[in-house]
Design an enzyme around this catalytic site. Structure first.
Site, short mmCIF file in Angstrom:
data_model
loop_
_atom_site.label_atom_id
_atom_site.label_comp_id
_atom_site.label_asym_id
_atom_site.label_seq_id
_atom_site.Cartn_x
_atom_site.Cartn_y
_atom_site.Cartn_z
N ARG A 1 -18.64 119.09 -0.53
CA ARG A 1 -17.98 120.18 0.20
C ARG A 1 -17.17 121.08 -0.72
NH1 ARG A 1 -18.80 121.07 5.87
NH2 ARG A 1 -19.67 119.14 6.69
N LYS B 1 -24.40 127.08 9.89
CA LYS B 1 -23.41 128.02 10.39
C LYS B 1 -22.79 128.85 9.27
CE LYS B 1 -20.45 125.40 12.48
NZ LYS B 1 -20.98 124.14 11.92
N THR B 2 -22.32 128.16 8.23
CA THR B 2 -21.67 128.86 7.12
C THR B 2 -22.67 129.73 6.37
OG1 THR B 2 -20.06 127.08 6.87
CG2 THR B 2 -20.34 128.55 5.00
N SER C 1 -22.35 120.35 11.87
CA SER C 1 -22.27 120.44 10.42
C SER C 1 -23.65 120.30 9.79
CB SER C 1 -21.35 119.33 9.91
OG SER C 1 -21.29 119.35 8.51
N LYS D 1 -10.55 119.02 11.23
CA LYS D 1 -11.18 118.75 12.51
C LYS D 1 -10.19 118.24 13.56
CE LYS D 1 -15.38 120.11 11.85
NZ LYS D 1 -15.82 121.37 12.50
N HIS E 1 -17.17 125.62 18.52
CA HIS E 1 -17.59 125.15 17.20
C HIS E 1 -18.70 126.06 16.73
CE1 HIS E 1 -19.29 121.67 14.55
NE2 HIS E 1 -18.46 122.43 13.88
N ASP F 1 -16.56 128.47 11.10
CA ASP F 1 -16.70 127.17 11.78
C ASP F 1 -16.03 127.06 13.14
OD1 ASP F 1 -17.79 124.49 11.60
OD2 ASP F 1 -15.75 123.79 11.35
N ARG G 1 -16.41 112.31 7.91
CA ARG G 1 -15.54 111.96 9.03
C ARG G 1 -15.82 110.52 9.48
NH1 ARG G 1 -16.75 113.82 13.31
NH2 ARG G 1 -18.69 114.92 12.85
#
Length: 522
Positions: free
Chosen positions: A315, A235-236, A231, A194, A213, A250, A53
Protein backbone atom coordinates in the site's frame (compact mmCIF):
# COMPACT_ATOMS: atom_id res chain seq x y z
CA UNK A 1 -10.52 7.84 37.31
CA UNK A 2 -13.26 9.12 34.93
CA UNK A 3 -13.07 7.81 31.39
CA UNK A 4 -12.05 11.01 29.59
CA UNK A 5 -9.69 12.17 32.34
CA UNK A 6 -7.50 9.11 31.86
CA UNK A 7 -6.68 10.04 28.27
CA UNK A 8 -6.36 13.76 29.08
CA UNK A 9 -3.79 12.90 31.73
CA UNK A 10 -1.87 10.77 29.25
CA UNK A 11 -1.79 13.55 26.63
CA UNK A 12 -0.39 16.05 29.15
CA UNK A 13 2.72 13.97 29.70
CA UNK A 14 6.10 15.21 28.46
CA UNK A 15 7.11 13.93 25.03
CA UNK A 16 3.55 13.93 23.75
CA UNK A 17 3.73 15.61 20.36
CA UNK A 18 0.73 17.38 18.86
CA UNK A 19 0.33 17.82 15.07
CA UNK A 20 4.02 17.55 14.31
CA UNK A 21 5.09 18.54 10.81
CA UNK A 22 5.71 15.86 8.20
CA UNK A 23 9.46 16.41 8.51
CA UNK A 24 9.38 16.01 12.28
CA UNK A 25 7.39 12.80 12.06
CA UNK A 26 9.74 11.35 9.45
CA UNK A 27 12.72 12.22 11.66
CA UNK A 28 11.05 10.56 14.65
CA UNK A 29 10.17 7.41 12.67
CA UNK A 30 13.74 7.10 11.39
CA UNK A 31 15.25 7.82 14.80
CA UNK A 32 13.08 5.10 16.38
CA UNK A 33 13.85 2.72 13.48
CA UNK A 34 10.15 2.31 12.73
CA UNK A 35 10.72 2.76 9.00
CA UNK A 36 13.25 3.65 6.30
CA UNK A 37 13.37 6.43 3.70
CA UNK A 38 13.04 5.48 0.03
CA UNK A 39 14.71 7.19 -2.92
CA UNK A 40 11.50 9.16 -3.59
CA UNK A 41 11.37 10.54 -0.05
CA UNK A 42 8.49 8.28 0.95
CA UNK A 43 8.65 6.49 4.30
CA UNK A 44 8.53 2.68 4.07
CA UNK A 45 7.33 0.58 7.01
CA UNK A 46 6.56 -3.10 7.55
CA UNK A 47 3.48 -4.07 9.55
CA UNK A 48 4.65 -7.51 10.69
CA UNK A 49 2.19 -10.37 10.79
CA UNK A 50 -0.86 -8.19 10.15
CA UNK A 51 -0.58 -7.06 6.53
CA UNK A 52 -4.30 -6.44 6.01
CA UNK A 53 -7.46 -5.72 7.94
CA UNK A 54 -8.48 -8.21 10.61
CA UNK A 55 -12.32 -8.27 10.43
CA UNK A 56 -12.66 -11.08 12.97
CA UNK A 57 -11.02 -8.81 15.55
CA UNK A 58 -13.30 -5.82 14.97
CA UNK A 59 -16.10 -5.06 17.44
CA UNK A 60 -18.77 -2.47 18.28
CA UNK A 61 -19.48 -1.91 21.95
CA UNK A 62 -23.02 -2.98 22.84
CA UNK A 63 -24.30 0.14 24.58
CA UNK A 64 -27.96 0.86 25.46
CA UNK A 65 -27.83 4.19 23.63
CA UNK A 66 -27.15 2.59 20.24
CA UNK A 67 -27.91 -1.12 20.69
CA UNK A 68 -31.22 -1.01 18.80
CA UNK A 69 -29.75 0.78 15.79
CA UNK A 70 -26.81 -1.53 14.97
CA UNK A 71 -27.05 -4.43 12.53
CA UNK A 72 -25.67 -7.10 14.86
CA UNK A 73 -25.93 -9.70 12.13
CA UNK A 74 -23.13 -7.83 10.38
CA UNK A 75 -21.20 -6.52 13.40
CA UNK A 76 -19.64 -8.24 16.40
CA UNK A 77 -20.76 -6.96 19.81
CA UNK A 78 -18.51 -6.58 22.83
CA UNK A 79 -19.61 -5.68 26.37
CA UNK A 80 -19.07 -2.18 27.77
CA UNK A 81 -17.21 -3.54 30.77
CA UNK A 82 -14.80 -5.50 28.56
CA UNK A 83 -14.12 -2.43 26.43
CA UNK A 84 -13.56 -0.11 29.38
CA UNK A 85 -11.10 -2.43 31.12
CA UNK A 86 -9.15 -2.81 27.89
CA UNK A 87 -9.25 0.94 27.28
CA UNK A 88 -7.70 1.73 30.66
CA UNK A 89 -5.02 -0.91 30.08
CA UNK A 90 -4.12 0.62 26.73
CA UNK A 91 -3.93 4.15 28.16
CA UNK A 92 -1.68 2.89 30.97
CA UNK A 93 0.49 1.23 28.33
CA UNK A 94 0.76 4.47 26.32
CA UNK A 95 1.63 6.47 29.44
CA UNK A 96 4.70 4.27 29.87
CA UNK A 97 5.96 4.81 26.31
CA UNK A 98 8.83 7.20 25.78
CA UNK A 99 6.77 9.25 23.31
CA UNK A 100 3.22 9.65 22.04
CA UNK A 101 2.02 11.29 18.83
CA UNK A 102 -1.29 13.10 18.36
CA UNK A 103 -2.99 14.33 15.19
CA UNK A 104 -6.04 16.55 15.30
CA UNK A 105 -8.01 17.05 12.11
CA UNK A 106 -11.24 16.15 10.34
CA UNK A 107 -13.14 13.53 8.38
CA UNK A 108 -15.46 15.00 5.74
CA UNK A 109 -14.65 17.82 3.32
CA UNK A 110 -18.10 19.41 3.71
CA UNK A 111 -17.93 21.85 6.67
CA UNK A 112 -21.64 21.26 7.29
CA UNK A 113 -21.16 17.61 8.25
CA UNK A 114 -17.46 17.03 8.95
CA UNK A 115 -16.31 15.12 12.01
CA UNK A 116 -13.60 16.56 14.26
CA UNK A 117 -11.25 13.76 15.19
CA UNK A 118 -8.14 13.06 17.20
CA UNK A 119 -5.66 10.25 16.56
CA UNK A 120 -3.36 9.15 19.38
CA UNK A 121 -0.48 6.93 18.24
CA UNK A 122 2.31 4.91 19.74
CA UNK A 123 4.24 5.09 16.44
CA UNK A 124 5.39 8.19 14.60
CA UNK A 125 4.81 6.57 11.21
CA UNK A 126 1.21 5.80 12.14
CA UNK A 127 0.70 9.45 12.99
CA UNK A 128 2.18 10.41 9.63
CA UNK A 129 -0.28 7.98 8.01
CA UNK A 130 -3.14 9.74 9.84
CA UNK A 131 -1.90 13.09 8.53
CA UNK A 132 -1.88 11.73 4.98
CA UNK A 133 -5.33 10.11 5.12
CA UNK A 134 -7.42 12.52 7.16
CA UNK A 135 -8.05 16.23 6.54
CA UNK A 136 -5.49 18.54 8.09
CA UNK A 137 -6.71 21.61 9.97
CA UNK A 138 -5.55 25.13 9.24
CA UNK A 139 -3.62 26.90 12.00
CA UNK A 140 -6.81 28.76 12.94
CA UNK A 141 -8.92 25.60 12.97
CA UNK A 142 -6.39 23.86 15.19
CA UNK A 143 -6.70 26.59 17.83
CA UNK A 144 -10.39 25.85 18.35
CA UNK A 145 -10.35 22.15 17.48
CA UNK A 146 -12.43 19.94 19.79
CA UNK A 147 -12.40 16.23 19.00
CA UNK A 148 -15.78 14.56 18.54
CA UNK A 149 -14.15 11.13 18.04
CA UNK A 150 -10.76 9.76 19.12
CA UNK A 151 -8.67 6.91 17.76
CA UNK A 152 -6.30 5.38 20.30
CA UNK A 153 -3.81 3.12 18.54
CA UNK A 154 -1.23 1.05 20.44
CA UNK A 155 0.07 -1.75 18.21
CA UNK A 156 2.61 -2.83 20.82
CA UNK A 157 -0.15 -3.67 23.30
CA UNK A 158 -1.23 -7.25 22.69
CA UNK A 159 -4.46 -8.46 24.24
CA UNK A 160 -4.80 -11.73 26.10
CA UNK A 161 -8.07 -13.21 24.78
CA UNK A 162 -8.76 -15.20 27.94
CA UNK A 163 -8.33 -12.12 30.14
CA UNK A 164 -9.40 -9.29 27.83
CA UNK A 165 -12.40 -10.84 26.05
CA UNK A 166 -11.01 -10.48 22.52
CA UNK A 167 -10.57 -13.16 19.85
CA UNK A 168 -6.82 -12.68 19.50
CA UNK A 169 -4.01 -10.34 20.47
CA UNK A 170 -5.40 -7.80 17.98
CA UNK A 171 -8.54 -5.72 18.51
CA UNK A 172 -10.35 -2.88 16.79
CA UNK A 173 -13.23 -1.66 18.96
CA UNK A 174 -15.66 1.21 18.27
CA UNK A 175 -17.57 2.78 21.14
CA UNK A 176 -20.22 5.21 19.91
CA UNK A 177 -21.16 6.17 23.47
CA UNK A 178 -17.58 7.02 24.43
CA UNK A 179 -16.78 8.20 20.89
CA UNK A 180 -13.57 6.20 20.83
CA UNK A 181 -11.92 3.75 18.45
CA UNK A 182 -9.50 1.50 20.35
CA UNK A 183 -6.86 -0.36 18.34
CA UNK A 184 -4.15 -2.69 19.59
CA UNK A 185 -2.06 -5.69 18.61
CA UNK A 186 -1.89 -4.83 14.90
CA UNK A 187 0.45 -2.46 13.07
CA UNK A 188 -1.68 -2.37 9.91
CA UNK A 189 -2.42 1.34 9.55
CA UNK A 190 -5.49 0.78 7.39
CA UNK A 191 -7.46 -0.16 10.53
CA UNK A 192 -7.44 3.53 11.55
CA UNK A 193 -8.77 4.70 8.20
CA UNK A 194 -11.51 2.08 7.95
CA UNK A 195 -12.63 2.53 11.56
CA UNK A 196 -13.40 6.18 10.94
CA UNK A 197 -15.24 5.19 7.77
CA UNK A 198 -17.37 2.85 9.90
CA UNK A 199 -18.04 5.75 12.27
CA UNK A 200 -19.08 8.01 9.37
CA UNK A 201 -21.32 5.23 8.04
CA UNK A 202 -23.22 5.50 11.32
CA UNK A 203 -23.25 9.28 11.68
CA UNK A 204 -23.95 10.50 8.13
CA UNK A 205 -27.13 8.51 7.32
CA UNK A 206 -28.65 9.93 10.51
CA UNK A 207 -28.09 13.36 8.91
CA UNK A 208 -29.82 12.16 5.71
CA UNK A 209 -26.44 11.88 3.95
CA UNK A 210 -25.57 8.67 2.10
CA UNK A 211 -22.10 7.41 3.02
CA UNK A 212 -20.45 5.38 0.26
CA UNK A 213 -17.44 3.10 -0.28
CA UNK A 214 -16.53 4.62 -3.63
CA UNK A 215 -14.09 6.85 -5.45
CA UNK A 216 -15.30 9.94 -7.30
CA UNK A 217 -14.16 12.35 -9.97
CA UNK A 218 -15.56 15.23 -11.99
CA UNK A 219 -15.25 16.10 -15.68
CA UNK A 220 -14.61 19.45 -17.34
CA UNK A 221 -18.36 19.96 -17.80
CA UNK A 222 -18.97 19.36 -14.08
CA UNK A 223 -20.29 15.82 -14.61
CA UNK A 224 -19.63 13.64 -11.55
CA UNK A 225 -18.86 9.91 -11.58
CA UNK A 226 -18.85 7.47 -8.65
CA UNK A 227 -16.89 4.20 -8.66
CA UNK A 228 -18.13 1.63 -6.11
CA UNK A 229 -16.12 -1.46 -5.29
CA UNK A 230 -14.19 -3.35 -2.67
CA UNK A 231 -10.45 -3.01 -2.21
CA UNK A 232 -8.47 -4.06 -5.26
CA UNK A 233 -11.29 -3.71 -7.81
CA UNK A 234 -9.87 -0.53 -9.34
CA UNK A 235 -11.51 2.41 -7.54
CA UNK A 236 -8.26 4.32 -7.08
CA UNK A 237 -6.83 3.39 -10.48
CA UNK A 238 -9.94 4.27 -12.51
CA UNK A 239 -10.78 7.47 -10.66
CA UNK A 240 -7.25 8.78 -11.26
CA UNK A 241 -7.99 10.02 -14.78
CA UNK A 242 -5.78 12.71 -16.36
CA UNK A 243 -8.84 14.19 -18.08
CA UNK A 244 -10.96 14.45 -14.93
CA UNK A 245 -10.43 16.01 -11.52
CA UNK A 246 -10.25 13.64 -8.56
CA UNK A 247 -12.67 14.24 -5.69
CA UNK A 248 -11.42 11.26 -3.67
CA UNK A 249 -10.35 7.65 -4.04
CA UNK A 250 -12.29 5.61 -1.48
CA UNK A 251 -14.90 7.18 0.83
CA UNK A 252 -17.59 9.76 0.09
CA UNK A 253 -20.81 11.28 1.31
CA UNK A 254 -23.76 12.28 -0.90
CA UNK A 255 -25.80 15.08 0.63
CA UNK A 256 -28.58 17.35 -0.64
CA UNK A 257 -25.83 19.54 -2.11
CA UNK A 258 -23.83 16.84 -3.88
CA UNK A 259 -20.79 14.64 -3.28
CA UNK A 260 -17.90 15.26 -0.87
CA UNK A 261 -14.76 13.34 0.07
CA UNK A 262 -14.58 11.95 3.60
CA UNK A 263 -10.77 11.82 3.52
CA UNK A 264 -7.83 14.09 2.83
CA UNK A 265 -5.63 11.50 1.15
CA UNK A 266 -5.47 8.31 -0.90
CA UNK A 267 -4.63 4.73 0.05
CA UNK A 268 -3.63 2.88 -3.10
CA UNK A 269 -2.66 -0.75 -3.66
CA UNK A 270 0.83 -0.76 -5.18
CA UNK A 271 1.42 -4.36 -6.19
CA UNK A 272 2.74 -4.23 -9.79
CA UNK A 273 2.43 -0.43 -9.82
CA UNK A 274 4.19 1.10 -12.83
CA UNK A 275 4.76 4.64 -14.04
CA UNK A 276 3.54 3.66 -17.49
CA UNK A 277 0.15 2.26 -16.43
CA UNK A 278 -0.63 4.47 -13.42
CA UNK A 279 1.47 7.66 -13.68
CA UNK A 280 -0.65 9.72 -11.29
CA UNK A 281 -0.34 7.24 -8.44
CA UNK A 282 3.34 6.62 -9.23
CA UNK A 283 4.16 10.33 -9.09
CA UNK A 284 2.04 10.95 -5.99
CA UNK A 285 4.27 8.68 -3.89
CA UNK A 286 6.86 11.18 -2.74
CA UNK A 287 8.13 13.00 0.34
CA UNK A 288 5.65 12.59 3.18
CA UNK A 289 3.94 9.54 1.68
CA UNK A 290 3.88 6.21 3.53
CA UNK A 291 4.55 2.82 1.96
CA UNK A 292 3.32 -0.31 3.75
CA UNK A 293 5.02 -3.68 3.24
CA UNK A 294 6.69 -2.65 -0.01
CA UNK A 295 10.05 -4.34 -0.62
CA UNK A 296 12.81 -1.69 -0.80
CA UNK A 297 16.33 -2.28 -2.13
CA UNK A 298 18.83 -1.98 0.74
CA UNK A 299 21.41 -0.03 -1.28
CA UNK A 300 19.46 2.13 -3.73
CA UNK A 301 16.40 2.47 -1.48
CA UNK A 302 14.28 1.98 -4.59
CA UNK A 303 10.85 0.36 -4.01
CA UNK A 304 10.17 -2.87 -5.90
CA UNK A 305 6.43 -2.83 -6.51
CA UNK A 306 6.50 -6.22 -8.21
CA UNK A 307 7.86 -8.04 -5.15
CA UNK A 308 5.13 -9.56 -2.97
CA UNK A 309 7.53 -11.02 -0.40
CA UNK A 310 5.59 -9.53 2.51
CA UNK A 311 2.07 -9.48 1.02
CA UNK A 312 0.04 -8.90 -2.13
CA UNK A 313 -1.60 -6.05 -0.21
CA UNK A 314 1.25 -3.54 -0.54
CA UNK A 315 0.00 0.00 0.00
CA UNK A 316 0.81 3.68 -0.43
CA UNK A 317 -0.79 6.44 1.62
CA UNK A 318 -0.39 9.93 0.22
CA UNK A 319 -1.86 13.41 0.57
CA UNK A 320 -4.56 14.20 -1.99
CA UNK A 321 -2.61 17.39 -2.79
CA UNK A 322 -0.01 15.09 -4.42
CA UNK A 323 -2.48 14.37 -7.21
CA UNK A 324 -2.09 17.03 -9.93
CA UNK A 325 -5.69 17.25 -11.14
CA UNK A 326 -7.61 17.21 -7.90
CA UNK A 327 -10.57 19.38 -6.99
CA UNK A 328 -10.10 21.31 -3.73
CA UNK A 329 -11.97 21.50 -1.51
CA UNK A 330 -13.10 17.96 -2.32
CA UNK A 331 -16.70 18.82 -3.14
CA UNK A 332 -18.77 18.53 -6.33
CA UNK A 333 -22.37 18.30 -7.54
CA UNK A 334 -24.69 15.33 -7.87
CA UNK A 335 -23.49 12.26 -9.82
CA UNK A 336 -24.37 11.72 -13.47
CA UNK A 337 -22.87 8.22 -13.69
CA UNK A 338 -22.38 5.42 -11.17
CA UNK A 339 -20.08 2.48 -11.89
CA UNK A 340 -20.13 -0.70 -9.81
CA UNK A 341 -16.75 -2.41 -10.00
CA UNK A 342 -16.41 -6.14 -9.50
CA UNK A 343 -13.34 -8.34 -9.84
CA UNK A 344 -15.13 -11.49 -11.02
CA UNK A 345 -12.93 -14.50 -10.22
CA UNK A 346 -15.33 -16.74 -12.19
CA UNK A 347 -14.51 -14.84 -15.38
CA UNK A 348 -18.12 -14.87 -16.62
CA UNK A 349 -19.54 -11.39 -15.99
CA UNK A 350 -19.35 -9.01 -18.98
CA UNK A 351 -16.64 -6.31 -18.87
CA UNK A 352 -19.40 -3.68 -18.94
CA UNK A 353 -23.20 -3.71 -18.86
CA UNK A 354 -25.82 -1.00 -18.37
CA UNK A 355 -28.20 -1.51 -15.46
CA UNK A 356 -31.82 -0.58 -14.96
CA UNK A 357 -32.66 1.05 -11.63
CA UNK A 358 -33.91 -2.31 -10.31
CA UNK A 359 -30.72 -4.04 -11.46
CA UNK A 360 -28.70 -1.27 -9.84
CA UNK A 361 -30.44 -1.93 -6.53
CA UNK A 362 -29.98 -5.70 -6.92
CA UNK A 363 -26.25 -5.43 -7.60
CA UNK A 364 -25.72 -2.77 -4.91
CA UNK A 365 -27.32 -5.03 -2.31
CA UNK A 366 -25.44 -8.06 -3.67
CA UNK A 367 -22.04 -6.33 -3.78
CA UNK A 368 -20.47 -9.23 -5.64
CA UNK A 369 -16.71 -9.24 -6.11
CA UNK A 370 -13.68 -11.30 -5.16
CA UNK A 371 -11.58 -10.68 -2.09
CA UNK A 372 -8.15 -10.16 -3.57
CA UNK A 373 -5.04 -11.68 -2.06
CA UNK A 374 -3.75 -9.91 1.03
CA UNK A 375 -6.63 -7.46 1.43
CA UNK A 376 -7.75 -9.35 4.52
CA UNK A 377 -5.66 -11.51 6.77
CA UNK A 378 -5.58 -15.09 5.52
CA UNK A 379 -6.76 -14.36 1.96
CA UNK A 380 -3.99 -15.69 -0.30
CA UNK A 381 -5.86 -15.98 -3.62
CA UNK A 382 -9.07 -14.43 -5.01
CA UNK A 383 -12.23 -15.65 -3.29
CA UNK A 384 -15.74 -15.00 -4.58
CA UNK A 385 -17.70 -13.02 -2.03
CA UNK A 386 -20.79 -10.86 -1.61
CA UNK A 387 -20.25 -7.67 0.36
CA UNK A 388 -23.51 -5.78 0.76
CA UNK A 389 -23.36 -2.23 -0.64
CA UNK A 390 -19.76 -2.94 -1.69
CA UNK A 391 -18.68 -2.27 1.89
CA UNK A 392 -20.31 -4.69 4.30
CA UNK A 393 -17.42 -4.76 6.84
CA UNK A 394 -17.86 -1.02 7.41
CA UNK A 395 -21.65 -0.76 7.72
CA UNK A 396 -23.00 -0.44 11.28
CA UNK A 397 -26.61 0.06 10.12
CA UNK A 398 -28.97 -2.29 8.27
CA UNK A 399 -28.07 -2.56 4.57
CA UNK A 400 -31.60 -1.53 3.59
CA UNK A 401 -30.93 1.95 4.97
CA UNK A 402 -28.04 2.60 2.57
CA UNK A 403 -29.77 0.85 -0.36
CA UNK A 404 -33.01 2.81 -0.07
CA UNK A 405 -31.07 6.08 0.14
CA UNK A 406 -29.12 5.18 -3.01
CA UNK A 407 -32.31 4.21 -4.88
CA UNK A 408 -33.93 7.53 -4.02
CA UNK A 409 -30.90 9.45 -5.23
CA UNK A 410 -30.62 7.47 -8.50
CA UNK A 411 -34.27 8.29 -9.16
CA UNK A 412 -34.03 11.89 -8.03
CA UNK A 413 -31.02 12.74 -10.18
CA UNK A 414 -31.59 10.42 -13.18
CA UNK A 415 -28.22 8.69 -12.79
CA UNK A 416 -26.89 6.18 -15.34
CA UNK A 417 -25.55 3.02 -13.66
CA UNK A 418 -23.08 0.48 -15.11
CA UNK A 419 -21.61 -2.79 -13.84
CA UNK A 420 -17.93 -3.10 -14.81
CA UNK A 421 -15.95 -6.32 -14.38
CA UNK A 422 -12.25 -5.64 -13.73
CA UNK A 423 -11.61 -9.31 -12.96
CA UNK A 424 -11.00 -12.30 -15.16
CA UNK A 425 -11.79 -13.04 -18.81
CA UNK A 426 -11.28 -16.13 -20.99
CA UNK A 427 -11.61 -18.39 -17.97
CA UNK A 428 -11.85 -18.37 -14.20
CA UNK A 429 -8.98 -17.42 -11.89
CA UNK A 430 -6.04 -19.73 -12.60
CA UNK A 431 -7.09 -20.30 -16.22
CA UNK A 432 -8.11 -16.95 -17.65
CA UNK A 433 -6.40 -13.60 -17.20
CA UNK A 434 -7.24 -10.18 -15.76
CA UNK A 435 -9.09 -7.94 -18.18
CA UNK A 436 -6.75 -5.51 -19.94
CA UNK A 437 -6.69 -2.24 -17.96
CA UNK A 438 -6.60 -0.23 -21.20
CA UNK A 439 -9.86 -1.88 -22.28
CA UNK A 440 -11.47 -1.15 -18.91
CA UNK A 441 -10.42 2.50 -19.14
CA UNK A 442 -11.88 2.73 -22.67
CA UNK A 443 -15.21 1.24 -21.52
CA UNK A 444 -15.40 3.58 -18.54
CA UNK A 445 -14.67 6.59 -20.75
CA UNK A 446 -17.38 5.53 -23.19
CA UNK A 447 -19.87 5.21 -20.31
CA UNK A 448 -18.97 8.61 -18.88
CA UNK A 449 -19.29 10.28 -22.30
CA UNK A 450 -22.69 8.71 -22.97
CA UNK A 451 -21.36 6.70 -25.90
CA UNK A 452 -22.97 3.43 -24.75
CA UNK A 453 -26.48 4.74 -24.11
CA UNK A 454 -27.67 4.21 -27.68
CA UNK A 455 -25.18 1.51 -28.68
CA UNK A 456 -26.49 -1.75 -30.14
CA UNK A 457 -26.72 -4.28 -27.34
CA UNK A 458 -27.68 -7.83 -26.42
CA UNK A 459 -29.28 -9.35 -23.32
CA UNK A 460 -27.13 -11.85 -21.48
CA UNK A 461 -29.30 -15.01 -21.25
CA UNK A 462 -28.00 -16.04 -17.82
CA UNK A 463 -27.45 -12.76 -15.94
CA UNK A 464 -30.06 -10.65 -17.74
CA UNK A 465 -27.52 -7.86 -18.23
CA UNK A 466 -27.62 -5.45 -21.16
CA UNK A 467 -24.24 -5.81 -22.94
CA UNK A 468 -23.13 -3.28 -25.57
CA UNK A 469 -21.92 -4.99 -28.76
CA UNK A 470 -19.42 -2.25 -29.61
CA UNK A 471 -17.24 0.12 -27.61
CA UNK A 472 -14.53 2.47 -28.92
CA UNK A 473 -11.06 1.07 -28.23
CA UNK A 474 -12.27 -2.43 -27.27
CA UNK A 475 -12.40 -5.51 -29.57
CA UNK A 476 -16.02 -6.63 -29.97
CA UNK A 477 -15.40 -10.20 -28.80
CA UNK A 478 -14.02 -8.94 -25.44
CA UNK A 479 -17.42 -7.44 -24.60
CA UNK A 480 -19.10 -10.85 -24.61
CA UNK A 481 -17.40 -13.11 -22.04
CA UNK A 482 -18.65 -16.34 -23.63
CA UNK A 483 -16.62 -15.53 -26.76
CA UNK A 484 -13.37 -15.28 -24.81
CA UNK A 485 -13.58 -18.78 -23.32
CA UNK A 486 -12.05 -21.73 -25.22
CA UNK A 487 -15.11 -23.83 -24.36
CA UNK A 488 -18.69 -22.54 -24.55
CA UNK A 489 -19.85 -25.45 -22.39
CA UNK A 490 -17.29 -24.64 -19.68
CA UNK A 491 -18.33 -20.99 -19.76
CA UNK A 492 -22.03 -21.79 -19.34
CA UNK A 493 -21.32 -24.19 -16.48
CA UNK A 494 -19.27 -21.58 -14.62
CA UNK A 495 -21.82 -18.83 -15.37
CA UNK A 496 -24.67 -20.91 -13.95
CA UNK A 497 -22.54 -21.64 -10.88
CA UNK A 498 -22.10 -17.92 -10.23
CA UNK A 499 -25.77 -17.20 -11.00
CA UNK A 500 -26.77 -19.69 -8.30
CA UNK A 501 -24.46 -17.96 -5.83
CA UNK A 502 -26.22 -14.67 -6.58
CA UNK A 503 -29.63 -16.29 -6.01
CA UNK A 504 -28.58 -17.99 -2.77
CA UNK A 505 -27.03 -14.82 -1.40
CA UNK A 506 -30.07 -12.67 -2.20
CA UNK A 507 -32.38 -14.88 -0.14
CA UNK A 508 -31.24 -12.99 2.97
CA UNK A 509 -32.95 -9.80 1.75
CA UNK A 510 -36.51 -10.41 2.91
CA UNK A 511 -37.96 -6.93 2.54
CA UNK A 512 -37.16 -5.91 -1.03
CA UNK A 513 -39.66 -5.52 -3.86
CA UNK A 514 -40.42 -8.29 -6.32
CA UNK A 515 -39.09 -6.00 -9.09
CA UNK A 516 -35.67 -5.88 -7.44
CA UNK A 517 -35.63 -9.63 -6.76
CA UNK A 518 -36.46 -10.27 -10.41
CA UNK A 519 -33.58 -8.05 -11.58
CA UNK A 520 -30.95 -10.69 -10.78
CA UNK A 521 -29.71 -13.68 -12.81
CA UNK A 522 -32.40 -15.69 -14.57
Amino acid sequence: MPFTSKLDECLKLDHTYMNLSVSHLIEKALEKKEAILTNTGALAANTGKYTGRSPKDKFIVKEPEIEGTIDWGNNQPIDESVFEKLYFKVIDYLKKREERFVFRGFAGADPESRLSLQVVNEYAWHNLFAQQLFIRPTAEELKTHSAEFTIVSAPGFKADPEVDGTHSEAFIIISFKRRVVLIGGTQYAGEMKKSIFSVMNYILPNQDILSMHCSANVGEEGDVALFFGLSGTGKTTLSNDPNRKLIGDDEHGWSASGVFNIEGGCYAKTIHLSEEKEPQIWNAIRYGSVLENVVVDEQSREPDYDDNKYTENTRAAYDIHNVPNVILPSLAGHPNTIIFLTADAFGVLPPISKLTKEQAMYHFLSGYTSKLAGTERGVTSPEATFSTCFGSPFLPLEAAKYASMLGEKIDGHQVDVYLVNTGWTGGAYGEGKRINLAYTRAMVQAALHGELSNEESMLDPIFGLNIPLHCPGVPDHVLQPSKTWPSQEAYEEKARELAKKFKDNFKKFKHVSEEIKAAGPR
